[in-house]
Design an enzyme around this catalytic site. Structure first.
Site: not given
Length: 351
Positions: A174, A316
């Protein structure tokens, strides 16, 4: 809503017969029973998910959902909102930590703009923008119920597209400046004390931490989310990328694909998915426990046990990409290690 309902209906318990067959083979391998610990647990879980007692990994993919958060207006992040589209471009150009770790693990990356507050253009970017960032949840709902549902369904669509393309293990990633605030709010609504949940996110100081706690308390008071209704919680104090990842997780479970969960924000999505359909947890593999204090609580709530303790707090999908190596190793143990019989090794005798 129809897509979400169809997906949830497909989620079934993992194959216990395959789990037992995998366990039997593990006990035949040239080692004391259970001596490879978590590696053996992973093999059994993968066997149950796939129905194959000797599971093999093929094509891996990290799905990164990107969205912005109106709550950054309250000063809850050390970084400005323009970092979100800048980092999305960094992912697409191959320069971020998740790119390095995914390349090392032999995993593909896809990045989806589900709610970035500005327009990002790149040929590799999946654009399925539900809205231009959430609203400020300290003043009202982050989004409507319809938008939250649509965001979940975007995640389902992205995951199903990768599965149709041959991917058989997915991981969550994300990007969204301010997203530890909604993640903390979600966990608070589901029953954890806000003071124990909230961490420093991108690196805020003590004053910023106090403001973040105050903002979350205010958001919950203003919106009064219903903990028995996960979509209500998501719409009122959640995020678009969190909703999208919940959809990715539900789609993986529906298609009997293992889903590797990354850090705090990814686990907020996993927590929402688990509340929508508890059986989805059987398909989740917890990669690591982050430095965010609420992350451990989230994992405990779902009874997930992280394999790595790396003091990481980047997000991430970085922890999940690292975990791919461990998961790969587990499958190789099951498929390549000799049995006592094939190696001519004597078994231990119980006394």
């Amino acid at each position: 809503m129809e897509k979400l309902q169809e997906t949830v209906k497909k989620i079934q318990p993992i194959d216990q017969q395959a789990v037992e067959k995998a366990a039997q083979r593990l006990d035949m391998l040239t080692k004391p029973q259970g001596s490879l610990g978590v590696l053996e647990d992973i093999v059994k879980q993968l066997a149950g998910i796939t129905g194959n007692p000797i599971p093999r990994l093929g094509k891996k993919c990290v799905v990164i959902m990107a969205g912005d958060h109106g709550v950054v207006e309250e000063g809850v992040s050390a970084f400005p909102q323009e970092v979100t589209p800048q980092m999305v471009m960094n992912f697409l150009n191959g320069g971020a930590a998740i790119n390095v770790l995914s390349r090392h693990a032999g995993a593909d990356i896809v990045c989806c703009d589900i709610g970035v507050a500005s327009d990002v253009k790149h040929p590799s970017l999946i654009i399925k923008k539900v809205r231009y960032g959430t609203a400020n949840m300290a003043k009202g709902p982050a989004m409507s119920r319809e938008e939250a549902t649509r965001a979940i369904e975007v995640g389902i669509e992205v995951a199903e597209d990768k599965i149709k393309g041959g991917v058989n293990i997915l991981a969550t990633g994300e990007m969204g400046i301010g997203n530890t605030t909604p993640s903390s709010a979600i966990l608070t609504v589901f029953g954890c004390p806000v003071e124990k949940v909230v961490g420093r996110g991108t690196g805020i100081d003590d004053k910023g931490l106090a403001l973040k706690i105050k903002t979350i308390i205010k958001a919950i008071e203003v919106n009064d989310p219903d903990p028995s209704d996960p979509i209500d919680v998501l719409s009122k104090v959640g995020g678009l990328e969190i909703a999208g990842l919940a959809g990715v997780i539900l789609a993986a479970a529906a298609h009997r694909i293992p889903i590797v969960i990354d850090g705090f924000i990814s686990s907020a999505a996993a927590l929402v998915a688990s509340k929508i359909e508890p059986r989805s947890v059987q398909y989740m593999i917890a990669s690591h426990v982050s430095e965010e204090p609420g992350h451990k609580m989230m994992l405990e709530m779902m009874r997930l046990y992280p394999m790595l303790h790396m003091k990481m707090r980047l997000g991430e999908g970085t922890g999940a990409a690292l975990a791919f190596h461990i998961i790969d190793a587990a499958t190789h143990i099951q498929s390549e290690m000799a049995t006592f019989e094939s190696a001519g090794v004597s078994r231990s005798s119980s006394r």
